[in-house]
Motif scaffolding. Structure first.
Motif, PDB file in Angstrom:
ATOM      1  N   TYR A  83      -3.482  -0.216  -4.459  1.00 44.97           N
ATOM      2  CA  TYR A  83      -2.065   0.122  -4.522  1.00 44.97           C
ATOM      3  C   TYR A  83      -1.680   0.973  -3.328  1.00 44.97           C
ATOM      4  O   TYR A  83      -2.513   1.635  -2.703  1.00 44.97           O
ATOM      5  CB  TYR A  83      -1.708   0.833  -5.828  1.00 44.97           C
ATOM      6  CG  TYR A  83      -2.125   2.290  -5.939  1.00 44.97           C
ATOM      7  CD1 TYR A  83      -1.287   3.313  -5.489  1.00 44.97           C
ATOM      8  CD2 TYR A  83      -3.342   2.641  -6.522  1.00 44.97           C
ATOM      9  CE1 TYR A  83      -1.662   4.646  -5.612  1.00 44.97           C
ATOM     10  CE2 TYR A  83      -3.716   3.972  -6.652  1.00 44.97           C
ATOM     11  CZ  TYR A  83      -2.868   4.975  -6.193  1.00 44.97           C
ATOM     12  OH  TYR A  83      -3.241   6.285  -6.309  1.00 44.97           O
ATOM     13  N   TYR A 101       3.525  -0.404  -4.746  1.00 42.18           N
ATOM     14  CA  TYR A 101       3.132  -1.797  -4.972  1.00 42.18           C
ATOM     15  C   TYR A 101       1.638  -1.812  -5.270  1.00 42.18           C
ATOM     16  O   TYR A 101       0.843  -1.196  -4.552  1.00 42.18           O
ATOM     17  CB  TYR A 101       3.429  -2.638  -3.725  1.00 42.18           C
ATOM     18  CG  TYR A 101       3.078  -4.098  -3.870  1.00 42.18           C
ATOM     19  CD1 TYR A 101       3.944  -4.984  -4.505  1.00 42.18           C
ATOM     20  CD2 TYR A 101       1.874  -4.596  -3.363  1.00 42.18           C
ATOM     21  CE1 TYR A 101       3.621  -6.326  -4.631  1.00 42.18           C
ATOM     22  CE2 TYR A 101       1.542  -5.935  -3.483  1.00 42.18           C
ATOM     23  CZ  TYR A 101       2.418  -6.798  -4.116  1.00 42.18           C
ATOM     24  OH  TYR A 101       2.100  -8.125  -4.241  1.00 42.18           O
ATOM     25  N   ASN A 148       0.558  -8.720  -9.619  1.00 37.87           N
ATOM     26  CA  ASN A 148       1.001  -7.617  -8.778  1.00 37.87           C
ATOM     27  C   ASN A 148       2.145  -6.899  -9.472  1.00 37.87           C
ATOM     28  O   ASN A 148       2.811  -7.476 -10.349  1.00 37.87           O
ATOM     29  CB  ASN A 148       1.415  -8.111  -7.381  1.00 37.87           C
ATOM     30  CG  ASN A 148       2.545  -9.118  -7.460  1.00 37.87           C
ATOM     31  OD1 ASN A 148       3.688  -8.770  -7.678  1.00 37.87           O
ATOM     32  ND2 ASN A 148       2.201 -10.406  -7.285  1.00 37.87           N
ATOM     33  N   THR A 207       5.444  -4.150  -8.763  1.00 36.16           N
ATOM     34  CA  THR A 207       6.326  -3.322  -7.943  1.00 36.16           C
ATOM     35  C   THR A 207       6.749  -2.109  -8.777  1.00 36.16           C
ATOM     36  O   THR A 207       7.193  -2.266  -9.920  1.00 36.16           O
ATOM     37  CB  THR A 207       7.557  -4.106  -7.483  1.00 36.16           C
ATOM     38  OG1 THR A 207       7.126  -5.243  -6.724  1.00 36.16           O
ATOM     39  CG2 THR A 207       8.461  -3.239  -6.620  1.00 36.16           C
TER      40      THR A 207
END
Length: 405
Positions: free
Chosen positions: A306, A322, A350, A352
């Motif tokens: 990250y 992220y 993933n 955000t």
């Protein structure tokens, strides 16, 4: 979970926690009256009161593998709420005793308080430090303070990076050496111990208590930058309780073969990580990378990381991050039943992260955060109660109040 049920659980947690806190005070404050002038006693606490919800009920969002149930499209107070109390007793200038009790949502679906730290620390000189007892795990950078929400910029440690660490403490010892390098500082630590944790499964627990853990890391502090290179491993001591499942769906001979193929006892997992932190003026920046090599066929090896950046504006710090995780499916799965069990550890997604932290009072902060999780439908680790309609995509909204004293 209904709001009434959440309130009951939190009240039970608070009652149990403060019972333990009273005992700690009685045990540790009483000797203070007879201590010499060099002795010093300190009592500190920390906590997080939080609530989280997602945009669907196809899977339950959890903080990590240690939680058996999680948040869905109703506000849930279990995921992030924590209470902790820590006592430090400086017995001599070189010797310190530390004990910490915490109450959080556990593998057994309770908030039963537990002793998370209990160690003696001996510093014979400024360069050498030794500890023995129950210690926080330091597999990854910042891992030993995961329960202290106030110490983190976001609501919680990014899950894509920290999910694979359901163990919070070891019973063992560590040794740290600090060496000046000009104006910079080099620090190294090695440790060894055994786990005291359990991991919840669907209707059972996988016992990992007694599993041996060992590792170490190198830190390099250069001005506002801190870098860390670390390695750790764990050798599991118990089998995962899957024999009933195998026996229910496979003939005896195939079930025995599958059990041996999916063995966890005496297998070893390896954790590699690299981290960098920058904290100066208004800017805060973090970058973490990891690689996990699993020794048992039942788990998939993975890579994750990250990046997180925040900018302080008076008392408010907006932040953006992220994170990602990808696990590698194994080729040989023997049969569809074994393949299904092995697929439980698959992660490919993933996230955000967008949020803000408001330090509205001394040692108190309110955080609001949005996690936009985007993954494959097969990415079900470490969610709970995933359903066939799960798409791998969800949004998590979180609000917390963190404090230390």
């Amino acid at each position: 979970m209904t709001r009434q049920r959440a309130d009951i659980l939190l009240r039970q947690a608070a009652g149990n926690f403060f019972a333990v806190a009273t005992l700690l005070v009685q045990l540790l404050v009483a000797p203070q009256a007879t201590a010499n002038e060099e002795s010093a006693f300190g009592l500190h606490g920390f906590g997080t009161l939080g609530a989280a919800r997602t945009t669907g009920n196809q899977a339950e969002f959890v903080r990590d593998l240690s939680q058996p149930r999680g948040a869905t499209d109703r506000w849930d107070a279990r995921v992030d709420s924590v209470l902790g109390l820590q006592a430090n007793w400086q017995l001599t200038p070189q010797l310190e005793a530390v004990i910490q009790a915490t109450s959080r949502y556990r593998y057994d679906r309770t908030f039963t308080p537990e002793i998370s730290w209990a160690f003696l620390k001996y510093d014979p000189n400024p360069q050498l430090s030794l500890r023995a007892g129950r210690l926080g795990t330091e597999f990854f950078m910042l891992a030993d303070s995961r329960l202290v929400g106030y110490s983190y910029l976001p609501v919680r440690p990014p899950g894509d990076f920290f999910w694979y660490l359901p163990f919070y403490a070891i019973d063992g010892a560590d040794l740290a050496v600090t060496v000046p390098v000009g104006e910079d500082v080099l620090r190294g630590k090695v440790y060894y111990g055994v786990s005291d944790a359990n991991i919840p499964l669907a209707d059972k627990q996988w016992k990992i208590d007694g599993s041996a853990m060992a590792g170490g890391y190198l830190d390099y502090q250069a001005g506002a930058w801190l870098f860390r290179l670390s390695y750790a491993n764990i050798r599991f001591s118990h089998e995962m309780p899957i024999d009933d499942v195998l026996a229910a769906y496979l003939p005896p001979a195939q079930a025995a073969q599958a059990s041996q193929y999916l063995t966890t006892a005496n297998t070893r997992s390896h954790y590699y990580s690299l981290g960098a932190i920058y904290d100066s003026g208004p800017w805060l920046f973090q970058l973490m990378l990891n690689k996990i090599k699993q020794g048992s066929n039942i788990f998939q090896s993975s890579e994750g990381g990250y990046v997180l950046a925040g900018y302080r504006i008076a008392q408010v710090t907006p932040y953006l991050g992220y994170s990602w995780i990808h696990s590698d499916s194994r080729g040989n799965t023997l049969n569809p039943v074994v393949a299904s069990i092995m697929a439980d550890s698959h992660a490919d997604q993933n996230t955000t992260i967008l949020g803000a932290r408001w330090d509205f009072a001394h040692n108190m902060a309110i955080k609001a955060q949005w996690d936009a999780i985007r993954g494959e439908p097969a990415s079900i680790f470490p969610y709970r109660q995933e359903r066939a309609a799960w798409t791998g995509k969800t949004d998590v909204f979180s609000v917390t109040m963190d404090f230390v004293f």
